[in-house]
Design an enzyme around this catalytic site. Structure first.
Site, PDB file in Angstrom:
ATOM      1  N   LYS A 174       0.872  -1.189   0.000  1.00  0.00           N
ATOM      2  CA  LYS A 174       0.000   0.000   0.000  1.00  0.00           C
ATOM      3  C   LYS A 174       0.900   1.228   0.000  1.00  0.00           C
ATOM      4  O   LYS A 174       1.479   1.597   1.017  1.00  0.00           O
ATOM      5  CB  LYS A 174      -0.890  -0.012   1.254  1.00  0.00           C
ATOM      6  CG  LYS A 174      -2.230   0.622   1.064  1.00  0.00           C
ATOM      7  CD  LYS A 174      -2.433   2.073   1.257  1.00  0.00           C
ATOM      8  CE  LYS A 174      -1.842   2.898   2.312  1.00  0.00           C
ATOM      9  NZ  LYS A 174      -1.633   4.291   1.809  1.00  0.00           N
ATOM     10  N   GLY A 227       6.898   4.757   8.403  1.00  0.00           N
ATOM     11  CA  GLY A 227       6.103   5.979   8.520  1.00  0.00           C
ATOM     12  C   GLY A 227       6.281   6.577   9.901  1.00  0.00           C
ATOM     13  O   GLY A 227       7.312   6.378  10.550  1.00  0.00           O
ATOM     14  N   SER A 228       5.255   7.298  10.344  1.00  0.00           N
ATOM     15  CA  SER A 228       5.381   8.038  11.598  1.00  0.00           C
ATOM     16  C   SER A 228       5.166   7.129  12.815  1.00  0.00           C
ATOM     17  O   SER A 228       4.574   6.053  12.708  1.00  0.00           O
ATOM     18  CB  SER A 228       4.349   9.166  11.618  1.00  0.00           C
ATOM     19  OG  SER A 228       3.063   8.601  11.497  1.00  0.00           O
ATOM     20  N   GLU A 230       3.190   7.705  15.288  1.00  0.00           N
ATOM     21  CA  GLU A 230       1.764   7.645  15.612  1.00  0.00           C
ATOM     22  C   GLU A 230       1.084   6.525  14.811  1.00  0.00           C
ATOM     23  O   GLU A 230       0.372   5.678  15.365  1.00  0.00           O
ATOM     24  CB  GLU A 230       1.159   9.009  15.253  1.00  0.00           C
ATOM     25  CG  GLU A 230      -0.201   9.240  15.799  1.00  0.00           C
ATOM     26  CD  GLU A 230      -0.785  10.542  15.248  1.00  0.00           C
ATOM     27  OE1 GLU A 230      -0.061  11.325  14.600  1.00  0.00           O
ATOM     28  OE2 GLU A 230      -1.994  10.728  15.456  1.00  0.00           O
ATOM     29  N   GLY A 232       2.594   4.078  13.228  1.00  0.00           N
ATOM     30  CA  GLY A 232       3.235   2.807  13.567  1.00  0.00           C
ATOM     31  C   GLY A 232       2.614   2.179  14.800  1.00  0.00           C
ATOM     32  O   GLY A 232       2.405   0.960  14.872  1.00  0.00           O
ATOM     33  N   GLU A 249       9.705   0.849  10.819  1.00  0.00           N
ATOM     34  CA  GLU A 249      10.749   1.825  10.492  1.00  0.00           C
ATOM     35  C   GLU A 249      10.122   3.191  10.680  1.00  0.00           C
ATOM     36  O   GLU A 249       9.338   3.636   9.847  1.00  0.00           O
ATOM     37  CB  GLU A 249      11.193   1.661   9.028  1.00  0.00           C
ATOM     38  CG  GLU A 249      11.819   0.331   8.703  1.00  0.00           C
ATOM     39  CD  GLU A 249      13.255   0.212   9.188  1.00  0.00           C
ATOM     40  OE1 GLU A 249      13.744   1.135   9.877  1.00  0.00           O
ATOM     41  OE2 GLU A 249      13.870  -0.812   8.897  1.00  0.00           O
ATOM     42  N   CYS A 283      13.633  10.438   7.135  1.00  0.00           N
ATOM     43  CA  CYS A 283      13.565   9.891   8.502  1.00  0.00           C
ATOM     44  C   CYS A 283      14.918  10.026   9.188  1.00  0.00           C
ATOM     45  O   CYS A 283      14.996  10.282  10.379  1.00  0.00           O
ATOM     46  CB  CYS A 283      13.127   8.444   8.473  1.00  0.00           C
ATOM     47  SG  CYS A 283      14.103   7.449   7.349  1.00  0.00           S
ATOM     48  N   GLU A 383      10.206  15.449  15.247  1.00  0.00           N
ATOM     49  CA  GLU A 383      10.575  15.578  13.836  1.00  0.00           C
ATOM     50  C   GLU A 383       9.852  16.769  13.241  1.00  0.00           C
ATOM     51  O   GLU A 383       8.622  16.837  13.306  1.00  0.00           O
ATOM     52  CB  GLU A 383      10.065  14.341  13.084  1.00  0.00           C
ATOM     53  CG  GLU A 383      11.043  13.242  12.960  1.00  0.00           C
ATOM     54  CD  GLU A 383      10.540  12.172  11.998  1.00  0.00           C
ATOM     55  OE1 GLU A 383       9.374  11.768  12.115  1.00  0.00           O
ATOM     56  OE2 GLU A 383      11.337  11.747  11.150  1.00  0.00           O
TER      57      GLU A 383
HETATM   58  P1  NAD Z   1       2.431   8.210   7.866  1.00  0.00           P
HETATM   59  O1  NAD Z   1       2.615   7.415   9.085  1.00  0.00           O
HETATM   60  O2  NAD Z   1       1.437   9.278   7.849  1.00  0.00           O
HETATM   61  O3  NAD Z   1       2.063   7.276   6.617  1.00  0.00           O
HETATM   62  C1  NAD Z   1       2.843   6.188   6.214  1.00  0.00           C
HETATM   63  C2  NAD Z   1       1.963   5.210   5.489  1.00  0.00           C
HETATM   64  O4  NAD Z   1       0.996   4.714   6.397  1.00  0.00           O
HETATM   65  C3  NAD Z   1       1.185   5.771   4.306  1.00  0.00           C
HETATM   66  O5  NAD Z   1       1.100   4.790   3.291  1.00  0.00           O
HETATM   67  C4  NAD Z   1      -0.197   5.998   4.907  1.00  0.00           C
HETATM   68  O6  NAD Z   1      -1.236   5.935   3.956  1.00  0.00           O
HETATM   69  C5  NAD Z   1      -0.298   4.831   5.851  1.00  0.00           C
HETATM   70  N1  NAD Z   1      -1.235   5.011   6.950  1.00  0.00           N
HETATM   71  C6  NAD Z   1      -1.701   6.179   7.492  1.00  0.00           C
HETATM   72  N2  NAD Z   1      -2.560   5.924   8.493  1.00  0.00           N
HETATM   73  C7  NAD Z   1      -2.638   4.577   8.594  1.00  0.00           C
HETATM   74  C8  NAD Z   1      -3.343   3.708   9.468  1.00  0.00           C
HETATM   75  N3  NAD Z   1      -4.157   4.160  10.432  1.00  0.00           N
HETATM   76  N4  NAD Z   1      -3.178   2.376   9.320  1.00  0.00           N
HETATM   77  C9  NAD Z   1      -2.343   1.894   8.385  1.00  0.00           C
HETATM   78  N5  NAD Z   1      -1.662   2.662   7.517  1.00  0.00           N
HETATM   79  C10 NAD Z   1      -1.808   3.992   7.628  1.00  0.00           C
HETATM   80  O7  NAD Z   1       3.895   8.707   7.538  1.00  0.00           O
HETATM   81  P2  NAD Z   1       4.315   9.680   6.369  1.00  0.00           P
HETATM   82  O8  NAD Z   1       3.853  11.030   6.767  1.00  0.00           O
HETATM   83  O9  NAD Z   1       3.902   9.116   5.048  1.00  0.00           O
HETATM   84  O10 NAD Z   1       5.898   9.556   6.404  1.00  0.00           O
HETATM   85  C11 NAD Z   1       6.652  10.338   7.213  1.00  0.00           C
HETATM   86  C12 NAD Z   1       7.140   9.559   8.416  1.00  0.00           C
HETATM   87  O11 NAD Z   1       7.769   8.346   8.004  1.00  0.00           O
HETATM   88  C13 NAD Z   1       8.187  10.297   9.185  1.00  0.00           C
HETATM   89  O12 NAD Z   1       7.964  10.152  10.560  1.00  0.00           O
HETATM   90  C14 NAD Z   1       9.490   9.620   8.777  1.00  0.00           C
HETATM   91  O13 NAD Z   1      10.512   9.758   9.686  1.00  0.00           O
HETATM   92  C15 NAD Z   1       9.048   8.216   8.617  1.00  0.00           C
HETATM   93  N6  NAD Z   1       9.955   7.471   7.718  1.00  0.00           N
HETATM   94  C16 NAD Z   1      10.751   6.497   8.257  1.00  0.00           C
HETATM   95  C17 NAD Z   1      11.645   5.821   7.450  1.00  0.00           C
HETATM   96  C18 NAD Z   1      12.523   4.734   8.019  1.00  0.00           C
HETATM   97  O14 NAD Z   1      12.998   3.887   7.255  1.00  0.00           O
HETATM   98  N7  NAD Z   1      12.768   4.697   9.316  1.00  0.00           N
HETATM   99  C19 NAD Z   1      11.722   6.109   6.089  1.00  0.00           C
HETATM  100  C20 NAD Z   1      10.903   7.110   5.590  1.00  0.00           C
HETATM  101  C21 NAD Z   1      10.007   7.769   6.422  1.00  0.00           C
END
Ligand code: NAD
Length: 482
Positions: A174, A227-228, A230, A232, A249, A283, A383
């Site tokens: 996704k 992702g974030s 929250e 995660g 991650e 990230c 962040e």
């Molecule tokens: P996000 O958490 O908003 O979204 C990430 C993904 O999760 C998207 O595909 C989104 O559609 C999905 N998502 C959103 N809500 C969801 C839910 N309730 N259930 C399941 N999936 C859901 O993050 P973002 O804003 O897209 O990315 C930025 C964040 O990602 C930052 O905190 C960044 O540090 C982190 N990040 C980490 C790495 C790493 O490898 N450690 C790499 C890139 C980004």
């Protein structure tokens, strides 16, 4: 405006609801295309397709080196279309085209790396007693879910799906709702290979619909979420209901620790690059500069000069800094700047939106340096996800270590010094998944295990470590009767 479809069970499809969502170009806020707004029914379809494909005789008897050969073909196809894919990435997420090209090359490298690993997933023999022959095998976990963020779409899609397919799993991915183009391009590339239908599926849609449905699905055997914190946390909570293992991650607030005895030019380049890459939306961005007090004025002065002179503009013009992803993200950065003013932090450079001529609708933010930030402040702990560098000063090595560890994150740390003993002492004490001494890889290195301590997550992507996410160990003990 172009409409794209998603890819389930080897077919290009609309969502069952027929609803779509628009993808915008952050450089000018114009609509680029739309994609299906997948929901739980589409996720059901994809998980079912992946399960059937995984359990099929065809996949169960697929030779490991043939999986590898397919992944090699994918790597080659990515390289053949490098420019097209890089442009898709820049249009979707805004980054300068040179950075998008590097991401595309990294994606090809992931497929190449894990292609080579496909027929080297080894077990062990374990001495137990003379009459027992004991061995282990590493088996695929089954259906793996991959939830991808918007900041490095092609790289992050590639790194986990390449490892999952190399080890014999079936994938449901996704992508982020803002940046799905290159994930769909990967599906297009896989379609032209001998990969059986249903092994690679992409469902587009919002996180709160498709993402939730995937995280909460009893038919998923492993979830890789990037992702974030929250989100995660939400994903892990849903997965817990089904005892589904997760690899998380998450974010970071990574420091560059700079001592007076460093190679100054290298340190300066490292500090600047690590905060402006992808406009700070990384990230592993080096978003904190910890500087030895006697070196503060000289070094921070140079950082400010460089930050001030950076070129901001649409990613396709290949500036130093492209736009922020969206109005929402830009507003978030502005909230942090409001806080900086309230807390009377010194804003040495930048601090506001940038109006770019000819791209007035775009989401641009000035490269920014904040000095004298309280280490307890949100500006030091959270962040910001923009080109914003926060500066802290230390007197001693012990103070530097304490500052480095003083956040809830632990993803990456850069150490800049010619005293290798000091660098190694710090590397030992810092609680982060990757340490760079006199360089800063920003999470880079296909072969290097990458992942977080503390709230930066757990589990490791990249390198051979990632194979542990996508395999489980079975032990077989045979009574030989001797
Ligand atoms: P996000 O958490 O908003 O979204 C990430 C993904 O999760 C998207 O595909 C989104 O559609 C999905 N998502 C959103 N809500 C969801 C839910 N309730 N259930 C399941 N999936 C859901 O993050 P973002 O804003 O897209 O990315 C930025 C964040 O990602 C930052 O905190 C960044 O540090 C982190 N990040 C980490 C790495 C790493 O490898 N450690 C790499 C890139 C980004």
């Amino acid at each position: 405006m172009q409409s794209k479809r998603m890819y389930i069970n080897g077919e290009w499809t609309e969502s069952i609801s027929k609803e779509t969502l628009n993808v915008l170009n952050p450089a000018n806020s114009e609509r680029l295309y739309d994609v299906p707004r997948g929901n739980s029914k589409d996720i059901d379809r994809a998980v079912e397709a992946a399960r059937t494909a995984f359990e099929s005789e065809q996949w169960q008897t697929f030779k490991p080196h043939e999986r590898g050969r397919i992944l090699f073909e994918v790597a080659q196809a990515i390289r053949n279309e490098k420019e097209t894919i890089a442009e898709m990435e820049t249009l979707d997420c805004g980054k300068p085209i040179t950075q998008a090209r590097a991401d595309v090359e990294a994606a090809a490298r992931y497929f190449e790396y894990y292609a080579g690993v496909a027929d080297k997933i080894l077990g062990e023999t374990i001495p137990v007693e003379p009459s027992i022959l004991d061995y282990t095998v590493r088996e695929p976990v089954g259906v793996t879910a991959h939830i991808i963020p918007w900041n490095y779409p092609i790289q992050i899609s590639s790194r986990s799906t390449a490892a999952a397919i190399a080890t014999g799993n079936a994938v449901v991915m996704k992508p982020a709702e803002d940046t799905p183009a290159t994930a769909l391009k990967l599906a297009d590339i896989f379609e032209k290979t001998a990969l059986p239908k249903g092994i690679f599926n992409v469902v587009t849609g919002y996180g709160y619909e498709a993402g939730t449905a995937l995280s909460d699905h009893p038919g998923v055997d492993h979830i890789t979420f990037t992702g974030s914190v929250e989100t995660g946390t939400a994903v892990m909570t849903m997965a817990a209901k089904h005892i589904t293992p997760v690899t998380l991650e998450l974010g970071g607030k990574s420091p560059n620790i700079v001592f007076r005895d460093c190679n100054q030019e290298e340190a300066l380049n490292g500090v600047i690059r690590s905060i402006i890459q992808n406009a700070g939306q990384t990230c592993s961005a080096g978003s904190r500069l910890l500087i030895e007090s006697t070196f503060h004025d000289e070094f921070v002065g140079k950082v400010c000069e460089r930050m001030h002179d950076l070129v901001i503009g649409p990613g396709m013009d290949d500036p130093d800094i492209g736009p922020i992803l969206s109005e929402k993200q830009l507003n978030r950065i502005e909230e942090f700047m409001k806080l900086a003013k309230e807390e009377k932090v010194d804003i040495l450079v930048g601090g506001g939106r940038e109006l770019v001529q000819g791209a007035e609708g775009g989401y641009y933010f000035q490269p920014t340096v904040l000095d004298h930030v309280d280490s307890e402040s949100k500006l030091a702990q959270e962040e910001i996800f923009g080109p914003v560098l926060a500066v802290f000063t230390f007197e001693t090595e012990a103070e530097a270590l304490a500052l480095a560890n003083q956040t809830e994150y632990g993803l990456v740390t850069g150490i800049w010094t010619t005293d290798i003993g000091r660098a190694l002492r710090l590397a030992g004490g810092i609680r982060a998944g990757q340490i760079f001494i006199n360089n800063y890889g920003a999470g880079g290195g296909i072969q290097m295990p990458f992942g977080g301590y503390k709230k930066s997550g757990f589990g490791r992507e990249k390198g051979l470590e990632a194979l542990k996410n996508y395999t489980q160990v079975k032990n077989v003990a045979i009574n030989t009767g001797s």
